[in-house]
Design an enzyme around this catalytic site. Structure first.
Site, PDB file in Angstrom:
ATOM      1  N   ALA A   1      57.530  27.010   7.120  1.00 11.59           N
ATOM      2  CA  ALA A   1      58.844  27.550   6.769  1.00 11.59           C
ATOM      3  C   ALA A   1      58.785  29.063   6.895  1.00 11.59           C
ATOM      4  O   ALA A   1      57.762  29.682   6.591  1.00 11.59           O
ATOM      5  CB  ALA A   1      59.246  27.140   5.358  1.00 11.59           C
ATOM      6  N   GLU A   2      59.894  29.668   7.309  1.00 13.14           N
ATOM      7  CA  GLU A   2      59.878  31.083   7.680  1.00 13.14           C
ATOM      8  C   GLU A   2      59.499  32.045   6.560  1.00 13.14           C
ATOM      9  O   GLU A   2      58.964  33.129   6.849  1.00 13.14           O
ATOM     10  CB  GLU A   2      61.221  31.512   8.297  1.00 13.14           C
ATOM     11  N   PRO A   3      59.706  31.724   5.264  1.00 12.66           N
ATOM     12  CA  PRO A   3      59.283  32.715   4.265  1.00 12.66           C
ATOM     13  C   PRO A   3      57.787  32.775   4.015  1.00 12.66           C
ATOM     14  O   PRO A   3      57.354  33.541   3.153  1.00 12.66           O
ATOM     15  CB  PRO A   3      60.040  32.277   3.005  1.00 12.66           C
ATOM     16  N   GLY A   4      57.000  31.962   4.741  1.00 13.23           N
ATOM     17  CA  GLY A   4      55.552  32.127   4.632  1.00 13.23           C
ATOM     18  C   GLY A   4      54.742  30.867   4.434  1.00 13.23           C
ATOM     19  O   GLY A   4      53.511  30.925   4.379  1.00 13.23           O
TER      20      GLY A   4
END
Length: 650
Positions: A323-326
């Protein structure tokens, strides 16, 4: 300045001045400093100050209603907003679309990188992200309304290639969130679901002689925090605010889940199977594109169902979801928990995740789609007065090696039925999604086609593929009439050549047996047969043999290929980066020797690994199989060419 760093929210917020540039952390409700935001709103209502702030946020810190930055949607309080994702801050978004504040929508990952570049006092962020989209200054440069006139994005040419330069700006105040603080202001984040850009934003504000305010849920004594657990050093922090539990929920949907913070691991093999509706049909077709062993991003909404299908088909363990937030690995969550993950392998800072994404680290991205036009452009960011924002969509879609867009064919009231393995449209959606020209370009089809990116558009009734000339219809569901059910509901006529029937297993209630299908499909993609030279090329680079089923897949696919050829072939195999479980070595090499005796006239293998060359040579020689092992493809090919008379006579 207050000397004691432990202060109340109101004391900290009182330090914000008129005209400050205020960055706010948060991904939906994760990492969103609700107590600080509420205090800032309260101060403005009571004192009419501070005024004319610039708000900067990467992902939208909000719940789509009242919380997060929706609290700050007051004229006079905000003069300008620069955000990556806007759909969950509709009150702030309305100020932007009503032309009442200056407003920009930039790619989420680029804002993330701007924090880091601002901290280092660089001029800005140089990237290809955004080329050909609405962020490109030749379109709107990310400006949301007519009131916004300043250009903060420009095109630059370097060595004949176009780049976008995003101008950096100072951060005067950083509002961020952590878990534990000591008296010196050292911050740990052990109970947070994400780290986001807290560290980079704090550095940016500190290095601009600004103010860093951190909301935490607990305090610790000096010297008690593990230095390796400190995410934000105390030297960067000015104020620490102890928040009540009601203002420090882990996500907007969850008070606290130990699995989200990595404190525990939980079983994921009991995900309930989805009902066989259009959502599952789309997810099933998308799942045929999953790269076993690959790194994947699944977008919010429709693409989330792909993970449920992968779990039902028991291939989830063969994938690394991100997922893009980490979040790396495990199972990303949805809804107001979106951004969190369970059973994660690693958790990166958000800007680091986008380094990975922008550099091509994703093998596949599956994202939603709202509007699509004849050139394959996609809009997910702006629909009249409704401002969704691009979020990480531009970074992800532009840089993933393979891309699948997922969504229903029409929108608004669509009803479908599956009967005896055939699809029927009961009620057509009220809104066309395949339009002549999208309102805003969030993904550039022509740019993707020019660089050879693999792009599919999957719906419940048909599949399109991106070609240089535009969208091509390549598959339709069983029971679907192309003219009546597809072309009649499009604003343009796509390219049409040979249209295949979508795999009938998608439209049957039982599991599809996807694991074996994907193994065979992806191994087949690794084989190339040159009929003129009667040479079969096999690219095993990066391939892994982890189970008995993997060995059977190799046997099955090679036997099928050689049977279709109908004669012995010369074989060249690339073993670079090949991985073989030691416990399976005997079984694997017995299978290889058996295929060699039955189907190959001449065989060469190559790898740059001296260890693998030795291992292949020893294993094959001990089985009385010819072992011609080389270091390069050129050497292997030259051997085949030199011995071509052997291949031709076989």
């Amino acid at each position: 300045m207050i000397q004691d760093k432990i202060v109340t929210a109101d004391e900290a917020i009182a330090l914000i001045r008129n005209g400050d540039v205020v960055s706010c952390s948060g991904f939906v409700g994760i990492g969103t400093p609700e107590e600080l935001i509420a205090s800032l709103e309260r101060r403005f209502i009571e004192t009419e100050g501070p005024r004319d702030l610039t708000l900067v946020f990467a992902a939208a810190p909000g719940d789509g209603k009242e919380r997060g930055l929706n609290r700050l949607a007051h004229e006079g309080l905000v003069q300008r907003a620069i955000g990556g994702h806007w759909s969950l801050v509709p009150k702030l978004g309305k100020l932007a679309t009503d032309n009442r504040i200056q407003a920009y929508n930039l790619p989420l990952g680029t804002i993330s990188h701007l924090y880091r570049d601002s901290a280092a006092h660089r001029a800005g962020t140089l990237t290809k992200v955004g080329l050909g989209t609405f962020v490109d200054p030749r379109q709107s440069g990310g400006k949301i309304n007519a009131r916004t006139t300043q250009d903060i994005v420009r095109v630059m040419e370097i060595d004949g290639e176009e780049w976008l330069f995003y101008k950096a700006f100072p951060i005067n105040v950083a509002l961020i969130r952590g878990t534990t603080a000591d008296a010196e202001g050292n911050i740990t984040m052990e109970r947070e679901a994400l780290m986001l850009d807290a560290q980079a934003a704090a550095m940016a504000a500190r290095n601009a002689n600004g103010l860093v305010i951190v909301q935490v849920e607990r305090l610790a004594s000096s010297g008690s925090l593990d230095a390796r657990s400190v995410v934000i050093p105390g030297v960067l922090v000015d104020c620490v605010v102890l928040a009540p539990p009601s203002a420090h929920k882990q996500t907007y949907a969850t008070d606290y889940n130990a699995a989200y913070s990595g404190e525990i691991r939980v079983p994921v093999n009991k995900i309930p199977a989805l009902a066989l509706d259009e959502r599952k049909l789309i997810a099933r077709r998308c799942a045929f594109e999953l790269p076993l062993g690959g790194v994947i991003n699944l977008g919010i909404g429709m693409p989330e169902a792909v993970a449920a299908v992968a779990a039902e088909e028991r291939v989830l363990d063969h994938l690394t979801l991100t997922a893009e937030p980490g979040v790396i690995g495990g199972m990303p969550q949805g809804g107001l928990d979106f951004g969190a993950g369970i059973n994660t392998q690693a958790l990166l800072h958000q800007n680091q995740q986008f380094d990975f994404y922008d550099g091509g680290g994703l093998d596949l991205a599956c994202l939603g789609m709202a509007e699509i036009d004849r050139m394959g452009n996609v809009n997910v960011s702006r629909f009249g007065s409704r401002l969704a924002g691009s979020g990480g969509f531009i970074n992800i879609s532009q840089n993933a090696r393979r891309l699948v867009f997922a969504g229903t064919f029409t929108a608004g009231g669509i009803v479908t039925a599956v009967e005896d393995g055939r699809m029927r449209i009961v009620t057509e959606g009220r809104t066309r999604k395949f339009v002549e020209a999208v309102e805003q370009v969030t993904f550039s089809g022509p740019l993707a086609a020019a660089k050879g990116q693999s792009v599919y558009y999957v719906t419940e009734r048909c599949v399109f593929r991106l070609r240089p000339e535009g969208l091509q219809l390549i598959e339709v569901a069983p029971g679907i009439d192309v003219e009546r059910d597809v072309l009649a509901h499009m604003a343009f006529r796509p390219l049409i050549a040979d249209v295949a029937v979508m795999d009938p297993r998608i439209y049957r209630p039982k599991p599809m047996g996807l694991a074996a299908v994907l193994q065979d499909l992806q191994l087949t993609d690794r084989l190339t047969y040159d009929e003129d030279r009667n040479i079969l090329f096999a690219n095993f680079e990066g391939m892994a043999i982890r189970a008995d089923g993997d060995i059977e897949c190799v046997r099955r696919v090679f036997e099928g290929m050689c049977a279709r050829v109908g004669r012995r072939v010369a074989l060249i195999v690339n073993y670079d980066g090949f991985r073989l479980e030691e416990s399976l070595a005997d079984e694997y090499f017995e299978m290889v020797a058996g295929l060699q005796r039955k189907y190959y006239s001449t065989t060469t293998r190559y790898t740059t690994s001296a260890f693998m060359r030795m291992k292949l040579g020893d294993a094959l020689s001990s089985r009385q199989a010819a072992a011609h092992i080389f270091e390069t493809h050129t050497e292997a090919s030259e051997f085949i060419h030199t011995n071509s008379h052997v291949a031709g006579a076989a």
